[in-house]
Design an enzyme around this catalytic site. Sequence first.
Site, mmCIF file in Angstrom:
data_model
loop_
_atom_site.group_PDB
_atom_site.id
_atom_site.type_symbol
_atom_site.label_atom_id
_atom_site.label_comp_id
_atom_site.label_asym_id
_atom_site.label_seq_id
_atom_site.Cartn_x
_atom_site.Cartn_y
_atom_site.Cartn_z
ATOM 1 C CE LYS A 121 22.276 -23.491 -16.774
ATOM 2 N NZ LYS A 121 20.971 -24.031 -17.155
ATOM 3 C CE LYS B 191 23.202 -25.707 -9.204
ATOM 4 N NZ LYS B 191 21.923 -26.175 -9.685
ATOM 5 C CE LYS C 46 18.556 -32.084 -14.426
ATOM 6 N NZ LYS C 46 17.823 -30.875 -14.713
#
Length: 337
Positions: free
Chosen positions: A113, A200, A203
């Site tokens: 992230k 993966k 969202k």
Amino acid sequence: MSRPRVLSGVQPTGALHLGNWLGAIRNWVELQESHETFFCVVDLHAITTPHNPGKLASETLSTAALYMACGIDPSKSTIFVQSHIPAHSELCWILNCVTPLNWLERMIQFKEKAIKQGDNVSVGLLDYPVLMAADILLYDADFVPVGEDQKQHLELARNIAQQRINSRFKEVEKDLLKIPKPMIIKNGSRVMSLSDGLKKMSKSDDNDNSRINLLDPPELICKKIKRAKTDSYIGLEFGNPLRPEAENLLGMYAILSGKSNAVAQQECLEMGWGKFKPLLNDAATSALKPIQEKYKELMENRDHLNLVLKNGRIKAEQTAQKNLTRIRNALGFLPEK
Ligand code: ADP
Ligand code: TRP
């Protein structure tokens, strides 16, 4: 005898997708029958990357409604909002003060992230797993049902509890914190993206076509499945490392249609993609239909939803407050008089 306790949560960021459902929430529904279950909407986690203040509240409510639409029953489980219970943030602070910085810098999700955030990485993003540890340890959870990607965070929570709290404060109170165990479902713990079988489903992927959201209408699901990445082989199969897309879509089909992997593979072994995709589409649309209908019904009665969350807060707070007081006392804080 009291039942073993389970706690889990999902962030209210954007729409929940098939990965969240198949990897986590589906497992929660079964656990309600045999365990004492706490499910929170982790809104404090949702602000660790830049968020939209105009949407946070409505996404929090809608995530709680989706929990219920997927089968979480407020008469069996405690459903609540993380930020409604300040003890989460308070225990997070206490745990921050004993957690080595380099344990956090090693977290894969943080590294992934952080790359996306560029220069804008917040301390909160680094601290995310400590807040998650606080969520779990505050309730003495025995088990934490999550997808495969959260395993490293669970390991961190266990290490903080064991090595940084229990062994340091054992003279004051033995086994101050309960050591939680991850509970990872066998099939569905890692649902992959529709556009890349090695990534993966998430969202936070900018490409909405990479995932099936639980609230996507049938036309959109159909469009996304039509566009999903395939390969040039004929016949769907498990276990071929050269075919991550076949592994993923066949696995999805098996779970959504309620068939075992062996039966699904047998059915599709000689099937071309052109024939398989409509099957997958039907399975996904029919599995999601009852969830979407229940969700719509729940969202039409906001008062009821708010009441569920209020009752959940009252119940969760009792456990959280009792444990926080015990931890504060063991660490030597001056008790309130
Ligand atoms: P996302 O990664 O999409 O932002 P969250 O981090 O909020 O989703 O994850 C909520 C729960 O759903 C966690 O238990 C997580 O392990 C699970 N989960 C998320 N993505 C997947 C996936 N692709 N496959 C299986 N489980 C998943
Ligand atoms: N970090 C989890 C995720 O992204 C969400 C989460 C926060 C959580 N606190 C938790 C999951 C406590 C289980 C238990 O999926």
